[in-house]
Design a protein around this motif. Structure first.
Motif, short mmCIF file in Angstrom:
data_model
loop_
_atom_site.label_atom_id
_atom_site.label_comp_id
_atom_site.label_asym_id
_atom_site.label_seq_id
_atom_site.Cartn_x
_atom_site.Cartn_y
_atom_site.Cartn_z
N MET A 1 59.40 40.79 48.96
CA MET A 1 58.74 39.56 48.51
C MET A 1 58.75 39.52 46.99
O MET A 1 58.54 40.52 46.32
N ARG A 2 59.02 38.31 46.47
CA ARG A 2 58.89 38.09 45.04
C ARG A 2 57.92 36.96 44.80
O ARG A 2 58.03 35.89 45.43
N ILE A 3 56.98 37.15 43.90
CA ILE A 3 56.01 36.12 43.55
C ILE A 3 56.42 35.51 42.22
O ILE A 3 56.57 36.22 41.22
N ARG A 4 56.58 34.21 42.20
CA ARG A 4 56.95 33.47 40.99
C ARG A 4 55.67 32.96 40.32
O ARG A 4 54.72 32.60 41.01
N LEU A 5 55.69 32.89 39.01
CA LEU A 5 54.50 32.50 38.27
C LEU A 5 54.78 31.36 37.30
O LEU A 5 55.78 31.38 36.57
N SER A 372 39.90 43.71 39.75
CA SER A 372 40.77 44.60 38.98
C SER A 372 42.22 44.20 39.20
O SER A 372 42.54 43.40 40.10
N PRO A 373 43.16 44.75 38.42
CA PRO A 373 44.57 44.45 38.66
C PRO A 373 45.00 44.72 40.10
O PRO A 373 45.75 43.92 40.69
N ALA A 374 44.53 45.81 40.69
CA ALA A 374 44.91 46.12 42.07
C ALA A 374 44.33 45.09 43.04
O ALA A 374 45.02 44.64 43.97
N THR A 375 43.07 44.70 42.83
CA THR A 375 42.45 43.70 43.70
C THR A 375 43.16 42.37 43.60
O THR A 375 43.43 41.70 44.60
N VAL A 376 43.48 41.97 42.37
CA VAL A 376 44.18 40.70 42.16
C VAL A 376 45.56 40.73 42.81
O VAL A 376 45.96 39.78 43.49
N ALA A 377 46.30 41.81 42.63
CA ALA A 377 47.63 41.92 43.23
C ALA A 377 47.55 41.88 44.75
O ALA A 377 48.37 41.23 45.41
N ASP A 378 46.57 42.58 45.31
CA ASP A 378 46.39 42.55 46.77
C ASP A 378 46.18 41.12 47.25
O ASP A 378 46.77 40.70 48.27
N GLU A 381 49.27 38.83 46.87
CA GLU A 381 50.27 39.20 47.88
C GLU A 381 49.84 38.68 49.26
O GLU A 381 50.66 38.15 50.01
N ARG A 382 48.57 38.85 49.58
CA ARG A 382 48.07 38.34 50.88
C ARG A 382 48.24 36.83 50.95
O ARG A 382 48.72 36.30 51.98
N TRP A 383 47.88 36.15 49.91
CA TRP A 383 47.99 34.69 49.88
C TRP A 383 49.44 34.26 50.10
O TRP A 383 49.72 33.35 50.89
N ALA A 384 50.35 34.89 49.39
CA ALA A 384 51.76 34.52 49.51
C ALA A 384 52.29 34.77 50.91
O ALA A 384 53.02 33.94 51.48
N GLU A 385 51.91 35.89 51.49
CA GLU A 385 52.39 36.22 52.84
C GLU A 385 51.86 35.25 53.88
O GLU A 385 52.59 34.78 54.76
N GLU A 386 50.57 34.93 53.79
CA GLU A 386 49.95 34.09 54.81
C GLU A 386 50.27 32.61 54.64
O GLU A 386 50.34 31.87 55.63
N SER A 387 50.48 32.18 53.42
CA SER A 387 50.69 30.75 53.17
C SER A 387 52.16 30.35 53.16
O SER A 387 52.49 29.19 53.40
N GLY A 388 53.04 31.30 52.86
CA GLY A 388 54.45 30.97 52.73
C GLY A 388 54.83 30.42 51.37
O GLY A 388 55.98 30.00 51.17
N VAL A 389 53.90 30.41 50.41
CA VAL A 389 54.25 29.92 49.07
C VAL A 389 55.14 30.93 48.37
O VAL A 389 55.15 32.12 48.70
N ASP A 390 55.89 30.43 47.40
CA ASP A 390 56.79 31.29 46.63
C ASP A 390 56.14 31.82 45.36
O ASP A 390 56.68 32.74 44.73
N GLY A 391 55.01 31.23 44.98
CA GLY A 391 54.36 31.67 43.77
C GLY A 391 53.11 30.87 43.49
O GLY A 391 52.61 30.13 44.36
N PHE A 392 52.64 30.97 42.25
CA PHE A 392 51.36 30.39 41.88
C PHE A 392 51.43 29.70 40.53
O PHE A 392 52.15 30.15 39.62
N ASN A 393 50.67 28.61 40.41
CA ASN A 393 50.36 28.01 39.13
C ASN A 393 49.05 28.62 38.66
O ASN A 393 47.98 28.30 39.19
#
Length: 453
Positions: A1-5, A372-378, A381-393
């Protein structure tokens, strides 16, 4: 998975976070300064963001109490500057970051607009995108020559023809080899390789040639944010990127699946359409530090400002309601929709106008992710997996502090996990979407049908 920003801003004081301009660390009042925009772009490029997305609105928010007063007090979308003008300076101060700008098709002329975007295509070296909107505010219509806003579906019909005209200008008027620059022959442009578009339609007549020679992209990277039935169909035909506003991954998933189905119906590869959900991220070295930041920010959120913004979004004057009376007792279509939205988020809560205003005060439009950085990354990643989005604004409620925090704290963790890029692919915005070498619209995109042949 790649998250675009993407970074999310508007050239104004109050956008997604209402009232936080009062925070002592906020530089939101500097939206008028070129150095503010250059600094923003450089921060995002350090974080290897795809683009800075600059939202816009062409009218003041005047539904709440039937006046612009509340919007003015909190600087909500007014005062606001033209989002196109800082882009050249930001592009000169960066090498890879893209720029997506909101411009309304309803109030532009396609011939002049095509030249503006081609100019930015030239000056950014192919790093320009257009967020296509049709504008919903009556205040914009009244101030831009109409007695009231055009009907929703009529605006989209007009936008469809607008797209046809700009595609013809960007893709079909000048051949790739039209500019020969032959000093020996005394010919800069070969006339036989330039042709008029001869467009005659319902809304526009454009008989002549495009004024600008083609840019790197020709057609800018195209974004869209409409979620109505007509808006989803429009996005399926035209959008390469879709901006979403949703509070739960399941809500975003419904929108993603709907637009991808529309893309298939339009004869396009659905994977060509990339989806970006709004998110506000408050990150600290630890979860406790991040929660303390959020609590600090919440002290500055404006209840009245949030109600003024939501009144404009819903076209309902929320000032007429008791701030502390549960909304389920108010029987209007708009209020019912509001109740359904927030009870889906948390059915255990009693949703009053005040509770809703407080909820959206820091991160209106999407989830507020804190930790924290780990909490935010988790969570991303969960949001992207469950929603099918490619990234975030990624929103910036306390500019530029929250962007800087995200880049310095969250991005290294995302990169460590392989979730975000460590280097840019290619040099253009479209290459950020599709990979090095893909600078032009794909063959299954409707703009490709107008290429000079």
């Amino acid at each position: 998975m790649r998250i675009r920003l993407n970074g999310l801003r508007q050239s104004t004081v109050g956008h997604t976070a209402i009232g936080l301009w009062r925070h002592p660390d906020s530089q939101a009042h500097r939206y008028r300064d070129l150095s503010y925009w250059v600094e923003t772009a450089q921060i995002l490029e350090r974080g290897k963001f795809d683009a800075l997305f600059v939202a816009d609105a062409l009218g003041p928010l005047d539904v709440y109490q039937g006046s612009v007063d509340a919007a003015l007090r909190d600087g909500i979308q007014t005062p606001t500057d033209d989002p196109l003008l800082p882009i050249s300076a930001m592009a000169a101060a960066t090498r890879n970051l893209g720029f997506s700008v909101t411009v309304s098709s309803t109030y532009e002329l396609p011939y002049a607009f095509a030249r503006k975007m081609t100019t930015l295509d030239h000056l950014t070296g192919g790093r320009i995108g257009w967020n296509i909107v049709t504008s919903a505010l009556d205040s914009a219509a009244r101030n831009l020559g109409l007695t009231r806003q055009m009907a929703h579906d009529d605006r989209y019909a007009m936008a469809e023809e607008f797209m046809e005209v700009v595609y013809k200008l960007w893709e079909g008027s000048w051949a790739d080899d039209a500019v020969v620059r032959s000093a020996s022959r005394g010919v800069f442009v070969e006339p036989s390789r330039v042709r008029p578009i001869a467009h005659s339609g319902t809304y526009y007549d454009v008989p002549g040639i495009a004024l600008s020679e083609p840019g790197v992209l020709r057609t800018p990277v195209l974004y869209q944010a409409g979620t109505s039935r007509v808006g989803r169909a429009f996005a399926g035909r035209h959008a390469e990127g879709v901006f979403l506003s949703a509070y739960l991954p399941s809500m975003a998933r419904t929108l993603v699946d709907g637009v991808r189905a529309e893309a298939v119906a339009a004869g396009r590869d659905p994977s060509s359409v990339k989806f970006f959900a709004i998110a506000t991220v408050i990150v600290g070295e630890t979860d406790a530090e991040a929660q303390a930041k959020l609590a600090d920010y919440q002290r500055y959120a404006s209840v009245e400002g949030a109600l003024a913004r939501w009144s404009a979004l819903m076209h309902i004057d929320l000032s007429a309601l008791d701030l502390d009376k549960p909304l389920e007792y108010v029987d209007t279509d708009g209020i019912r929709g509001m109740v359904e939205l927030f009870t889906t988020l948390d059915p255990s809560r009693t949703w009053t106008p005040r509770a809703i205003a407080e909820f959206v005060g820091v991160g209106g439009g999407g989830p507020v992710i804190v930790g924290s950085p780990a909490t935010v990354a988790d969570e991303l990643e969960r949001w992207a997996e469950e929603s099918g989005v490619d990234g975030f604004n990624i929103a910036d409620p306390v500019p530029p502090v929250t962007f800087r925090d995200f880049v310095e704290l969250a991005v290294p963790e995302l990169q460590r996990r392989g979730l975000t890029r460590t280097e840019y692919e290619g040099t253009t915005l479209r290459e950020s979407f599709y990979g090095a070498g893909e600078t032009r619209v794909r063959d299954d995109h409707p703009a490709a049908a107008y290429r000079f042949r």
